[in-house]
Design an enzyme around this catalytic site. Structure first.
Site, short mmCIF file in Angstrom:
data_model
loop_
_atom_site.label_atom_id
_atom_site.label_comp_id
_atom_site.label_asym_id
_atom_site.label_seq_id
_atom_site.Cartn_x
_atom_site.Cartn_y
_atom_site.Cartn_z
N ASP A 271 -6.73 4.14 31.24
CA ASP A 271 -7.81 5.09 30.98
C ASP A 271 -8.04 5.81 32.31
O ASP A 271 -7.78 5.25 33.37
CB ASP A 271 -9.07 4.34 30.55
CG ASP A 271 -10.25 5.26 30.41
OD1 ASP A 271 -10.13 6.26 29.70
OD2 ASP A 271 -11.30 4.97 31.03
N ASP B 137 -12.02 0.59 32.04
CA ASP B 137 -13.20 0.14 32.78
C ASP B 137 -14.00 -0.88 32.00
O ASP B 137 -14.98 -1.42 32.50
CB ASP B 137 -14.08 1.33 33.20
CG ASP B 137 -14.61 2.11 32.01
OD1 ASP B 137 -14.46 1.64 30.88
OD2 ASP B 137 -15.16 3.21 32.22
N ASP C 55 -13.89 0.85 26.39
CA ASP C 55 -12.47 0.75 26.05
C ASP C 55 -12.14 -0.53 25.27
O ASP C 55 -10.96 -0.88 25.15
CB ASP C 55 -11.62 0.78 27.33
CG ASP C 55 -11.68 2.14 28.01
OD1 ASP C 55 -11.61 3.15 27.29
OD2 ASP C 55 -11.79 2.19 29.24
#
Length: 627
Positions: free
Chosen positions: A327, A520, A524
């Site tokens: 990400d 993080d 997610d």
């Protein structure tokens, strides 16, 4: 050494001295047998007890049974042959106990890393009552309570600092040696140590839900999740041990029976001796002990570096990672947006930022916060009216009676206001005042200092493809990916799109290659659980990260990602080395024992020697600091 280990060492020394004395002083007859039996019982009584309990509980075939049968059999053979040589039986038991002591010490050493982590558990919390501090159990402190943490004390619960400033030692959580500064208004997590000033903290979680509790629970449960290698060894031992026992029984009686049938002397004592030697050689201690110890040491060493791995199965999966998917925001970038420019404006920059900050005052979006930070003054809400947030477009409001519109290019199109395209990389906030285009503000996310180095280290360590997924605009995403050296980038993705993209990558890779997703950990969770291995980084205090991820990196440094992979690969290399070494030596010595070349002394090397060498190799998994 603990008390139990010291007691075992004393038994070993007494048995060894007594054996040496018996070989120097000439004692014969029943007294000789009695003294040797006393020596044998000093060193081996606990093995005989365990073997007896195993037989009673119908769990016969283990290393205690093998050692008991072999050594008692050696005594019986010495009595039967009349040789009076009882040295081998005692020596075999003596060396076995030395190996067991060594193994116990090695496990204890690796446990110290876990124990050091367990030291983050706070013993008490200070609560102010009638002007004085009272120490109470952290479990008794409710949400919203005010606690006081003095210099040198551990922070017992998660919360927000309401008074005071200090430096915090977070090394037990992150492996980071540098202290972190904390002041009023900052969030603080349990487990770190207050180094200087007195802090007053308003708690935001109960102790059972705090960061320190989550971490301790994660580490304590890591040993329950077995890797394929550990499962293989467990299944192997269940089949292997009965097989060698029956093989030893066949070796003891079939050859002499065949000799009798052919008219040759039976030589039962020779073949029984070979069978007993075969049993001692066959003991699977090196495998049964060293493989779990290798994983335990690897997980312990990683936790000391601020890398929490939920089980040896995840450690093994991580070692096969060939695809690493990131990400962007909060992982490769700091997730901190800053105003980097104001373009195509006719009024001064400060005025544009003032109108933008006031119009965005009701929003909690990171872009809004960055605009308010750039404005740098207190927001006067009385100047703002008619605020309307248009999802996916932006915000309209009246500031000082002027109609303000701030948002993306879609908002400008919706309002029919001509605008200028921006060639800078970042998030572009276009702005109109009273229906006239007033310019645009460029807001950029900051790349973390070690992100580029982390990508390079991953490629050096054998990762074949790095991928970045982001909801950002294509131009922004490609600029970040290009600057970091990432192989593929997919932009303008919604959370559901990220899951779909990871599933696509899972379908195209080879079955033995594993895909790791790094996020993080806050938003997610769906992707973390979808990947072969989910890694949450910078996750101190994030419940979502600790729950959803398989590996939790407590620090915010991207270099922890290649380090985690290197730790897992070192650990797996050690496991495979121990399996190969132990099996090769075992089967070679078993063959030599069966044909009479290897005696009890070879057996001692094959069992205790291999076990000690495998344990020494396993302990190397603790040394991960300089990887």
């Amino acid at each position: 050494m603990n008390k139990k280990q010291k007691k075992m060492l004393a038994r070993i020394l007494i048995a060894a001295v007594m054996l040496a004395v018996l070989n120097v002083i000439p004692v014969v007859g029943p007294l000789r047998l009695a003294l040797y039996l006393i020596d044998y019982l000093i060193i081996g009584y606990d093995i005989l007890q365990k073997a007896g309990k195993g037989i009673w509980n119908r769990r016969v075939f283990d290393e205690n049974f093998l050692m008991a049968v072999a050594t008692v059999g050696a005594f019986a053979l010495a009595i039967y042959s009349g040789s009076g040589d009882y040295n081998e039986a005692i020596a075999v038991m003596l060396f076995y106990q030395i190996g067991e002591l060594f193994q116990s010490y090695a496990v204890g050493k690796s446990r110290k890393n876990i124990s050091a982590l367990m030291d983050i558990r706070p013993d008490y919390a200070n609560v102010e009552e009638n002007g004085r501090l009272v120490k109470v159990d952290p479990d008794e402190v409710g949400i919203g309570s005010v606690i006081v943490v003095q210099p040198g004390e551990k922070v017992p619960l998660d919360g927000v600092i309401i008074e005071g400033s200090s430096s915090l030692n977070t090394s037990a959580l992150t492996g980071e040696s540098l202290p972190r500064d904390a002041k009023a208004g900052d969030e603080i997590i349990s487990g770190c140590i207050n180094m200087s000033g007195v802090l007053k903290i308003r708690t935001t979680k109960e102790f059972g839900e705090s960061t320190v509790s989550k971490i301790l629970e994660l580490v304590e449960n890591s040993s329950s999740r077995k890797s394929k290698s550990e499962d293989f060894i467990s299944k192997f031992a269940r089949v292997y041990t009965p097989a060698v026992c029956y093989s030893a029984l066949a070796l003891a009686f079939l050859p002499p029976l065949v000799q009798m049938m052919t008219g040759a002397p039976a030589d039962f004592s020779v073949w029984i001796y070979r069978a007993l030697t075969f049993l001692v050689i066959s003991c699977p201690c090196a495998l049964v002990i060293s493989i779990p110890l290798s994983f335990f040491a690897g997980i312990g060493g990683a936790s000391r570096e601020g890398i929490l791995i939920k089980g040896s199965n995840y450690l093994e999966t991580l070692s096969h990672a060939k695809y690493v998917v990131f990400d962007k925001t909060g992982t490769l970038t700091q997730g901190v947006f800053e105003v980097s420019g104001v373009h195509h404006n006719e009024i001064e920059n400060a005025k544009i930022l003032e109108y933008a900050a006031l119009a965005e005052c009701a929003s909690s979006h990171p872009i809004s916060k960055s605009l308010q930070k750039a404005y740098g003054r207190e927001i006067d809400l009385s100047r703002v009216t008619d605020v309307e947030e248009i999802g996916g477009y932006g915000i309209t409001a009246r500031v000082d009676g002027k109609a303000i519109a701030i948002g993306n290019d879609k908002l400008m199109k919706k309002l029919g206001i001509p605008y200028y395209e921006c060639h800078s990389v970042g998030t572009i906030a276009h702005m109109a005042i009273d229906g006239e285009y007033a310019g645009h503000i460029v807001i950029s996310d900051i790349v973390k200092p070690h992100s580029k180095e982390a990508i390079a280290e991953l490629k050096k360590s054998g990762v074949e493809k790095t991928v970045m997924l982001t909801g950002d605009a294509k131009r922004v995403a490609e600029q970040v990916a290009g600057s970091l050296g990432i192989d593929e980038v997919y932009s303008e993705l919604l959370p559901a799109d990220k899951v779909s993209k990871v599933e696509e990558l899972l379908n195209v890779k080879h079955e033995k290659e594993k895909l790791a997703f790094v996020g993080d950990g806050i938003n997610d969770a769906p992707v973390l659980t979808c990947a072969d291995i989910g890694i949450a980084m910078g996750a101190m205090g994030s419940d979502a990260a600790i729950e959803a991820a398989d590996v939790v990196l407590m620090d915010d440094d991207p270099l922890q990602i290649p380090k985690a992979i290197k730790i897992s690969r070192k650990c797996i290399r050690i496991v495979y080395q121990n399996i190969s070494f132990a099996l090769i030596i075992k089967f070679a010595c078993l063959a030599l024992g069966a044909v009479g070349i290897a005696n009890m002394w070879y057996a001692v090397f094959a069992d205790v020697g291999v076990m000690i060498l495998a344990i020494l190799n396993a302990i190397r998994a603790l040394r991960v600091h300089n990887l």
